[in-house]
Design a protein around this motif. Structure first.
Motif, PDB file in Angstrom:
ATOM      1  N   ALA A 192       2.946  11.223  -5.856  1.00  0.00           N
ATOM      2  CA  ALA A 192       3.903  11.866  -6.753  1.00  0.00           C
ATOM      3  C   ALA A 192       3.262  12.166  -8.097  1.00  0.00           C
ATOM      4  O   ALA A 192       3.457  13.248  -8.668  1.00  0.00           O
ATOM      5  N   ASP A 193       2.498  11.221  -8.605  1.00  0.00           N
ATOM      6  CA  ASP A 193       1.843  11.397  -9.898  1.00  0.00           C
ATOM      7  C   ASP A 193       0.845  12.546  -9.878  1.00  0.00           C
ATOM      8  O   ASP A 193       0.709  13.288 -10.858  1.00  0.00           O
ATOM      9  N   LEU A 194       0.161  12.711  -8.743  1.00  0.00           N
ATOM     10  CA  LEU A 194      -0.841  13.774  -8.630  1.00  0.00           C
ATOM     11  C   LEU A 194      -0.186  15.152  -8.534  1.00  0.00           C
ATOM     12  O   LEU A 194      -0.759  16.147  -8.988  1.00  0.00           O
ATOM     13  N   THR A 233       0.830  -1.199   0.000  1.00  0.00           N
ATOM     14  CA  THR A 233       0.000   0.000   0.000  1.00  0.00           C
ATOM     15  C   THR A 233       0.868   1.253   0.000  1.00  0.00           C
ATOM     16  O   THR A 233       0.548   2.238  -0.665  1.00  0.00           O
ATOM     17  N   VAL A 234       1.967   1.209   0.747  1.00  0.00           N
ATOM     18  CA  VAL A 234       2.887   2.350   0.779  1.00  0.00           C
ATOM     19  C   VAL A 234       3.343   2.686  -0.631  1.00  0.00           C
ATOM     20  O   VAL A 234       3.312   3.848  -1.054  1.00  0.00           O
ATOM     21  N   ARG A 235       3.766   1.680  -1.378  1.00  0.00           N
ATOM     22  CA  ARG A 235       4.234   1.924  -2.751  1.00  0.00           C
ATOM     23  C   ARG A 235       3.140   2.574  -3.592  1.00  0.00           C
ATOM     24  O   ARG A 235       3.386   3.549  -4.302  1.00  0.00           O
ATOM     25  N   GLU A 236       1.922   2.035  -3.507  1.00  0.00           N
ATOM     26  CA  GLU A 236       0.813   2.562  -4.312  1.00  0.00           C
ATOM     27  C   GLU A 236       0.506   4.014  -3.961  1.00  0.00           C
ATOM     28  O   GLU A 236       0.311   4.851  -4.857  1.00  0.00           O
ATOM     29  N   ILE A 237       0.490   4.323  -2.659  1.00  0.00           N
ATOM     30  CA  ILE A 237       0.145   5.675  -2.230  1.00  0.00           C
ATOM     31  C   ILE A 237       1.271   6.659  -2.541  1.00  0.00           C
ATOM     32  O   ILE A 237       1.017   7.807  -2.928  1.00  0.00           O
ATOM     33  N   VAL A 238       2.503   6.230  -2.399  1.00  0.00           N
ATOM     34  CA  VAL A 238       3.649   7.089  -2.728  1.00  0.00           C
ATOM     35  C   VAL A 238       3.637   7.430  -4.213  1.00  0.00           C
ATOM     36  O   VAL A 238       3.781   8.590  -4.604  1.00  0.00           O
ATOM     37  N   GLU A 239       3.453   6.429  -5.047  1.00  0.00           N
ATOM     38  CA  GLU A 239       3.432   6.664  -6.492  1.00  0.00           C
ATOM     39  C   GLU A 239       2.249   7.545  -6.889  1.00  0.00           C
ATOM     40  O   GLU A 239       2.391   8.449  -7.725  1.00  0.00           O
TER      41      GLU A 239
END
Length: 245
Positions: free
Chosen positions: A53-55, A44-50
């Motif tokens: 950043a994308d947003l 989940t950390v990876r998904e939320i971090v990415e």
């Protein structure tokens, strides 16, 4: 609802902080060992971090391990430290691809030597990345942070480096672990708990607080976007009246 499409990109929070809560309860609901909840939480950390950043979020701070967490069972603490090291090794590519700079706050010297070494290595490799700063709060407690700041300021006053009459908010800010970060705009806590748990007490003075029932391993990009969308619907007055804004 697709919340991402509803977000105003011109009014993004500059700094989001997240208390990632619910790994153990998620595992229990699945009849799994707690370690499985923590492992799912790292994904989940990876998904939320990415997604952040994308947003276009500039600063994201994650409450990864508190000073109080050292009181957990020894085997669980050891497992969490191993998971930290392995995750850092795996995520360096993600950080570089997304131009993410890694930073830390807390009593890092209390972490195992191999964890300290891996953190320093990843921070060194990502120090020039500009898209987003990801800060991991590790062995972190806000009261300890503030106490340490008071001690350091007191020493400077004693040594005539600071005049006590000149101490103001900026003086305190400059002695906190987060001295290079802006104040928190949006603080999110997962799992339904509605408390701050000794996290960034000074820095969230005017933050919008957002609590969700979703357990951290189930927290999705759309859940993040929903939090940001609802943040943008709030009126942030900073002590002023609506008419003054």
């Amino acid at each position: 609802m697709d919340y991402k499409s509803q977000i105003n990109l011109d009014k993004l929070p500059e700094h989001i902080a997240i208390i990632m809560d619910g790994n153990g309860r998620w595992a229990k609901k699945q009849s799994l060992m707690r370690v499985k909840g923590h492992e799912k939480g790292t994904k989940t950390v990876r998904e939320i971090v990415e997604a952040s950043a994308d947003l276009g979020i500039k600063n994201l701070t994650l409450y990864a391990f508190s000073t109080e967490n050292w009181n957990r069972p020894k085997l669980e603490v050891q497992m969490l430290m191993r998971l930290l090291v392995s995750s850092l090794k795996k995520e360096i590519e993600t950080f570089q691809e997304n131009e993410i700079k890694l930073s830390t706050i807390g009593c890092i010297e209390n972490l195992p030597k191999n964890a300290q070494k891996e953190l320093k290595e990843v921070m060194r490799k990502t120090e020039n990345n500009k898209r987003m700063t990801l800060t991991l709060a590790l062995s972190y407690g806000s009261r300890e942070e503030i106490t340490q700041a008071v001690k350091n300021i007191s020493k400077k006053v004693k040594n005539d480096l600071i005049d006590s009459d000149d101490i103001d908010e900026s003086t305190i800010n400059n002695h906190l672990y987060t001295q290079d970060l802006p104040d928190v705009d949006l603080m999110i806590r997962t799992s339904g708990e509605q408390r701050i748990s000794n996290f960034l007490l000074w820095q969230i003075a005017y933050a919008e607080l957002y609590f969700t029932e979703v357990l951290w391993p189930d927290f999705s990009k759309n859940d993040l976007f929903e939090a940001i969308y609802k943040y943008q619907k709030r009126e942030r007055r900073f002590g002023k009246t609506s008419e003054q804004l």
